[in-house]
Every structure is written in C-alpha cells, then in structure tokens.
Design an enzyme around this catalytic site. Structure first.
Site, short mmCIF file in Angstrom:
data_model
loop_
_atom_site.label_atom_id
_atom_site.label_comp_id
_atom_site.label_asym_id
_atom_site.label_seq_id
_atom_site.Cartn_x
_atom_site.Cartn_y
_atom_site.Cartn_z
N ASN A 9 0.87 -1.18 0.00
CA ASN A 9 0.00 0.00 0.00
C ASN A 9 0.91 1.23 0.00
O ASN A 9 1.50 1.56 1.02
CB ASN A 9 -0.89 -0.03 1.25
CG ASN A 9 -1.69 1.25 1.41
OD1 ASN A 9 -1.77 2.05 0.47
ND2 ASN A 9 -2.27 1.44 2.58
N LYS A 11 0.09 4.32 -0.31
CA LYS A 11 -0.51 5.54 0.24
C LYS A 11 -0.23 6.72 -0.69
O LYS A 11 -0.22 6.55 -1.91
CB LYS A 11 -0.01 5.78 1.66
CG LYS A 11 -0.17 4.52 2.53
CD LYS A 11 0.06 4.73 3.98
CE LYS A 11 -0.12 3.40 4.70
NZ LYS A 11 -0.16 3.54 6.13
N GLU A 98 -6.89 4.87 7.49
CA GLU A 98 -6.72 6.31 7.22
C GLU A 98 -7.98 6.89 6.57
O GLU A 98 -8.32 8.05 6.80
CB GLU A 98 -5.47 6.53 6.36
CG GLU A 98 -4.20 6.36 7.21
CD GLU A 98 -3.03 5.72 6.51
OE1 GLU A 98 -2.96 5.75 5.27
OE2 GLU A 98 -2.16 5.17 7.22
N GLU A 168 -5.87 -4.62 10.33
CA GLU A 168 -4.83 -3.62 10.56
C GLU A 168 -5.16 -2.85 11.83
O GLU A 168 -5.93 -1.87 11.77
CB GLU A 168 -4.75 -2.65 9.37
CG GLU A 168 -4.35 -3.33 8.09
CD GLU A 168 -3.68 -2.35 7.14
OE1 GLU A 168 -2.58 -2.65 6.69
OE2 GLU A 168 -4.26 -1.28 6.87
N SER A 213 2.96 -1.78 10.51
CA SER A 213 4.40 -1.78 10.82
C SER A 213 5.09 -3.11 10.50
O SER A 213 5.98 -3.54 11.22
CB SER A 213 4.64 -1.37 12.28
OG SER A 213 4.24 -0.02 12.47
P1 PGA Z 1 2.50 0.53 7.63
O1 PGA Z 1 1.06 0.72 6.94
O2 PGA Z 1 3.07 -0.75 7.11
O3 PGA Z 1 3.30 1.73 7.20
O4 PGA Z 1 2.27 0.48 9.10
C1 PGA Z 1 0.23 -0.36 6.71
C2 PGA Z 1 -1.05 0.10 6.07
O5 PGA Z 1 -1.55 1.17 6.44
O6 PGA Z 1 -1.62 -0.57 5.18
#
Ligand code: PGA
Length: 249
Positions: A9, A11, A98, A168, A213
C-alpha cells in the site's frame, strides 16, 4: 494453506515517475514466483504507470486505494469502481484506517464501496482494525467483527467469498508498533469464525492479511502465524529492494 498474499500500500507516495523507477528495480529482484501473490496499491494517478510497468507480469496484480460507492455522477475528485477497473485495477482497498480515521469514512460507506466493487468485478480488500483506546477497553473483537459484518452487509455469500480481509490494528499502522504473531492470530481466528457465517461454503478461500508496521525483520514470523494468509505493507513497501526482500521471504 493457500498462496500467501503480499500487498504493497503506497498511500500518497510514488508519483508516476517514481513508480516506473521502483518497478524497474523491483522486477530485477523479483522474478516470477508461482507460490505467492504480489499486489500493488499505488495512488490512482500512478495506476496507469504501474499497470504498464507490469504488462509482462500477469503474476502481479494492481489495485486502487479507495473508490466512491456510486458508479458515476457529480462527485468532484472521486473515482469509481468501473473507472478503476477500466484503468487496469483488479482490486480496491476499502475502509483503510486512514480513510476511516482521517477522512471520516463510516461502516455504512464501506458497505456501499464493497457493493460497488462487486458490480465492477473488483476484489474488495476490506480493512478492519481497532484503535488503541478500543484495544485497551477490551473491545478489539467487537469492533473488528462489527466492521466486518457491516462491510459485507450489502453483498451475498458468493461475493464475500471473492473478497480479501485485512486486519490492521490502528495503533500499529505507521507507528513502529507491531502486533505480535499471537495477537494477530487471535484476531484472525475471530475473523475466520465470522467469515464462516458470512460465506459458509467458501470461507477458506478468503485470505486474511495482517498489516501494521510490517518490515523486513518481522514479516516472516507474522506470515508464519496461524490464520495469517498474507501481509498488507505500507512504509516498508516503498523501497524496491526492501519490498522485494519481504515478498521473497
Ligand atoms: P505501515 O502501513 O506498514 O506503514 O504500518 C500499513 C497500512 O496502512 O496498510
């Protein structure tokens, strides 16, 4: 066990130029593997560059990070599931934390987006997860199962069977705090039990991904945890070499 799913992802990172550059490096490090499914969720504006960059790699699929619940209309700034499909997407993230917590997306909106995916033949990746306050109040399962039930409330069992679920925990996203493999397994088991109700014959076909993470150091142990069928990775998917190490794990 089915093939593990490794999903990136991005983002709001990697515009078209960076995306092309990323794929040039990544594809050198990652020759075709039949035993796992790799997915990319670039920003919508980079989707065409990623689809083009993966033209010769039918083993890797691409999705969008969000869609609108309507198929078309006066919704300035939005993209619809049929448009995403037309642009080469096969999947869509729905209800990412998010979207829920920064943009105020509700459970009902996620349900309408899952239904829109069904109409457009996009695989929805329904994201669920509790906040830290909810976890500390002992509400993890209740929150996650409510998001799951509501998210799938407008589609039938056959459509649920074609979906992917991503657990998540909000407190683990982008924070460097990861759920332990045991924490992840416990919630994934509860999700699996719920999926048995929602898609009785076919629930085994639904991958349940863990996200929050994930990095090079913890990916293998999380992937080995019971009921963890794959990973949804944000920050650690942005570097081509690092991401290729995770998907080869
Ligand atoms: P992250 O994000 O691996 O940076 O914690 C995971 C996600 O939001 O899909």
């Amino acid at each position: 066990m089915q093939r593990p799913v490794l999903a990136a992802n991005w983002k709001m990172h990697h515009g078209p130029t960076d995306a092309r550059e990323f794929l040039r490096t990544f594809l050198q490090y990652y020759p075709r593997h039949g035993d796992r499914q790799v997915l990319f969720f670039p920003s919508a504006i980079s989707l065409p560059a990623v689809v083009e960059g993966l033209r010769d790699r039918s083993d890797i699929r691409v999705g969008v990070q969000n869609i609108h619940w309507e198929d078309k209309g006066a919704f300035t700034g939005e993209i619809s599931a049929p448009m995403a499909r037309d642009a080469g997407a096969h999947l869509a993230l729905v209800g990412h934390s998010e979207r829920r917590h920064v943009f105020g997306e509700t459970d009902d909106e996620t349900a309408r987006k899952v239904a829109a995916c069904g109409r457009a033949h996009l695989v929805p990746v329904l994201c669920v997860g509790e906040t830290l306050a909810e976890r500390e109040a002992g509400e993890t399962e209740a929150v996650v199962l409510r998001q799951l039930r509501t998210g799938f409330s407008l589609v039938d069992a056959a459509q649920v069977a074609h979906a992917i679920v991503a657990y998540e925990p909000v407190w683990a996203i982008g924070t460097g705090r990861t759920a332990t493999p045991a924490d992840a397994s416990a919630v994934h088991r509860a999700i699996r039990e719920e999926l048995k109700q929602l898609a009785p014959e076919r629930h085994r076909a639904i991958p349940i991904l863990y996200g929050g993470s994930v990095n090079r150091g913890n990916a293998a142990s999380l992937l080995a945890a019971t009921e963890v069928d794959g990973l949804l990775v944000g920050g650690a998917s942005l570097d081509a070499e690092g991401w290729s190490a995770i998907v080869r794990a």
